[in-house]
Design an enzyme around this catalytic site. Structure first.
Site, PDB file in Angstrom:
ATOM      1  N   SER A  14       0.589  -0.787   0.086  1.00 18.12           N
ATOM      2  CA  SER A  14      -0.247  -0.538   0.433  1.00 18.12           C
ATOM      3  C   SER A  14       1.061   1.298  -0.125  1.00 18.12           C
ATOM      4  O   SER A  14       1.777   1.160   0.617  1.00 18.12           O
ATOM      5  CB  SER A  14      -1.027  -0.053   1.404  1.00 18.12           C
ATOM      6  N   SER A  16      -0.603   3.920  -0.169  1.00 13.50           N
ATOM      7  CA  SER A  16      -1.167   5.304   1.130  1.00 13.50           C
ATOM      8  C   SER A  16      -0.543   5.736   2.056  1.00 13.50           C
ATOM      9  O   SER A  16      -0.804   7.523   2.269  1.00 13.50           O
ATOM     10  CB  SER A  16      -3.179   4.651   1.969  1.00 13.50           C
ATOM     11  N   LYS A  67     -13.015  -5.290   1.792  1.00 19.33           N
ATOM     12  CA  LYS A  67     -14.078  -4.005   1.355  1.00 19.33           C
ATOM     13  C   LYS A  67     -15.889  -4.407   1.904  1.00 19.33           C
ATOM     14  O   LYS A  67     -16.686  -3.483   1.868  1.00 19.33           O
ATOM     15  CB  LYS A  67     -14.165  -3.439   0.572  1.00 19.33           C
ATOM     16  N   ASN A  88     -14.230   2.086   1.929  1.00 18.55           N
ATOM     17  CA  ASN A  88     -13.081   2.400   1.948  1.00 18.55           C
ATOM     18  C   ASN A  88     -12.761   3.315   2.801  1.00 18.55           C
ATOM     19  O   ASN A  88     -11.867   3.225   2.672  1.00 18.55           O
ATOM     20  CB  ASN A  88     -12.664   2.508   0.570  1.00 18.55           C
ATOM     21  N   GLY A 127     -13.913  -6.285 -14.655  1.00 16.75           N
ATOM     22  CA  GLY A 127     -14.267  -6.026 -13.117  1.00 16.75           C
ATOM     23  C   GLY A 127     -15.672  -5.878 -12.763  1.00 16.75           C
ATOM     24  O   GLY A 127     -16.366  -5.437 -13.682  1.00 16.75           O
ATOM     25  N   ALA A 128     -15.707  -6.957 -11.529  1.00 17.86           N
ATOM     26  CA  ALA A 128     -17.069  -6.858 -11.178  1.00 17.86           C
ATOM     27  C   ALA A 128     -16.962  -6.754  -9.417  1.00 17.86           C
ATOM     28  O   ALA A 128     -17.771  -7.610  -8.983  1.00 17.86           O
ATOM     29  CB  ALA A 128     -17.868  -7.494 -11.610  1.00 17.86           C
TER      30      ALA A 128
END
Ligand code: NAP
Length: 457
Positions: A14, A16, A67, A88, A127-128
């Site tokens: 990550s 972030s 998520k 998120n 994507g899903a």
């Protein structure tokens, strides 16, 4: 000190903390907030939410694979998070632990920053999963003309399409990833929201090649590690407008930051922190510098590369002329070569600090080691060469080159070539012989040589 965290499993990758701590620093909030990554096992998720409830942790980002699974431990969801069915961002408000979702707005803002509209457009989403759901809903709510959702597990694409159709009324189709070749033909925007292309998902890629794409399509890949995915490389080859995942990462993060701190973070600081980290760890650069003797094609190839990669084109000699209001020839005649070289170094210093540029360097730029060091800070240096005969032919009618204004032109070319060769080769990261190649062929060769080394937009 208020603790902010990103949780997931794995979480090592990550980025972030880098961008959030940069924003915290820029707003001088270091004594109030700190952001860290935290690996959490699924069995510990409930316990983690209790830490938010008790105030031990102030706020959190949630990433793969939690998520959706975390929702059952939260008290309330925002309208967006409820619609999407994924969270998120978590923050305690009025004694309730609230789940937000900023992925959709983050994606729209990243597209908007690059001038890409999705309203009244056909958008294909690959994507899903969690991110795809957030983006599909955001794009549907933003009045897309048509949405197509393709996923490896077709039932998940069908379920997402049905949910969007029922809740928003958008025209949505769904299918397997195999249908991409067909649906991409008349689309305006294509967004990859699968994990394919990620560093950790190796040897698997999306089966989209440049020949399947028309140059009118905007191709976005929300994967940001690596920032240049195979899909974006193919899209660049097709001449498409491309958007990597870094913009979305920054904008979704900025919205989370605002939820926890009540402050609007400086997104440029967050983006620069990420770009700096990526360039450092992946040995990538933001610019391409073309060096070499006169007549090797630096300007022509530079322009065509810049156009293909959506980068700015900078010609060092042009900048010197503009800044001084005189031609190179006049500067040489009136002030001499030494003064010209000083001006050249001033311009190189300025240009070396820009981003997203193809820089065509005058033939003598690399004679000065300081120029080379400055360029190499942020540019992949590509040396274009050609045989002496080719250079003579290509520069035959060019009277703007002060060093070739002599009757013994071919001797002068040979002399300069042999005295400069070592400097050129020492400065180069890559060498391409252009002698028997067309401009298009040299451009293609540069592109395949620098692949993965240049962090283009
Ligand atoms: P997720 O919920 O786990 O969904 C993963 C998606 O990828 C699913 O559609 C899955 O298809 C598909 N997939 C995984 N492996 C595949 C394979 N081998 N072949 C074909 N399809 C495959 O993950 P997510 O949260 O949506 O994240 C997806 C990607 O987006 C990740 O790379 C993540 O880093 C990135 N992301 C970026 C940002 C950003 O800010 N730039 C934000 C969020 C996420 P199935 O349903 O068939 O399994």
């Amino acid at each position: 000190m208020k603790q902010l965290v990103v949780i997931g499993n794995p979480i090592k990758h990550s980025l972030s903390p880098i961008m959030h701590n940069a924003a915290i620093g820029a707003l001088k909030l270091e004594k109030m907030f700190h952001y860290e990554k935290l690996k959490v096992e699924e069995k510990d998720l409930k316990n983690f939410v209790e830490k938010i409830r008790s105030g031990e942790i102030t706020g959190a980002n949630v990433t793969i694979p939690y998520k959706t699974t975390i929702i059952k431990y939260l008290d309330v969801l925002t309208k967006e998070a409820d619609l999407i069915g994924a969270v998120n961002t978590i923050y305690k408000q009025n004694d309730k632990v609230v789940g937000h979702n900023t992925d959709g707005i983050g994606c729209l803002e990243a597209l908007g920053e690059r001038g890409v509209e999705t309203a009244e457009k056909k958008v294909v989403i690959l994507g899903a999963g969690g991110a795809a759901r957030a983006i599909a809903f955001a794009i549907a709510l933003n009045n897309a003309k048509k949405l197509v959702i393709l996923n490896r597990t077709v039932s998940k694409a069908d379920e997402l399409a049905k949910s969007i159709k029922n809740k928003i009324g958008t025209d949505v189709e769904s299918n397997g990833l195999f249908a991409v070749g067909e649906v991409v033909k008349d689309t305006d925007v294509l967004i990859n929201c699968t994990s394919l292309g990620m560093k950790t998902v190796q040897n698997k890629k999306i089966h989209i090649t440049s020949t399947m794409l028309s140059k009118n399509i905007t191709v976005m890949d929300i994967v940001y590690d690596p920032p240049q995915t195979k899909l974006l490389e193919e899209a660049k080859k097709a001449g498409c407008n491309t958007v990597n995942g870094i913009g979305m990462l920054v904008y979704q993060g900025a919205h989370s930051f605002n939820i926890w701190t009540g402050r609007k973070p400086p997104t440029n600081v967050m983006k620069n922190a990420i770009l700096w980290h990526i360039k450092k760890t992946k040995k990538m650069k933001s610019n391409i510098a073309l060096i070499g003797f006169m007549g090797v094609g630096k300007s022509a190839v530079g322009r065509s590369l810049a156009e293909k990669l959506d980068m700015n084109f900078i010609e060092i000699d042009d900048l010197i002329e503009k800044k001084n209001g005189r031609s190179i020839l006049e500067i040489f005649e009136k002030e001499g070569e030494t003064r010209f070289r000083e001006m050249e170094t001033e311009v190189v210093r300025e240009v070396a600090m820009t981003d997203n540029a193809v820089i065509s360097c005058g033939g003598g730029v690399v004679l000065n080691e300081i120029n080379v060091a400055m360029l190499k800070e942020n540019a992949i240096v590509v040396l274009l060469t050609a045989s002496s005969r080719t250079i003579q032919k290509r520069t035959l009618n060019d009277r703007t080159r002060p060093l070739l204004n002599t009757r013994k032109r071919s001797e002068k070319i040979n002399e300069l070539l042999s005295s400069r060769r070592i400097c050129y080769e020492k400065a180069a990261d890559h060498i391409i012989d252009t002698t028997s190649l067309t401009k298009k062929e040299v451009t293609e060769k540069v592109l395949s040589t620098i692949k993965g080394n240049v962090l283009w937009r």
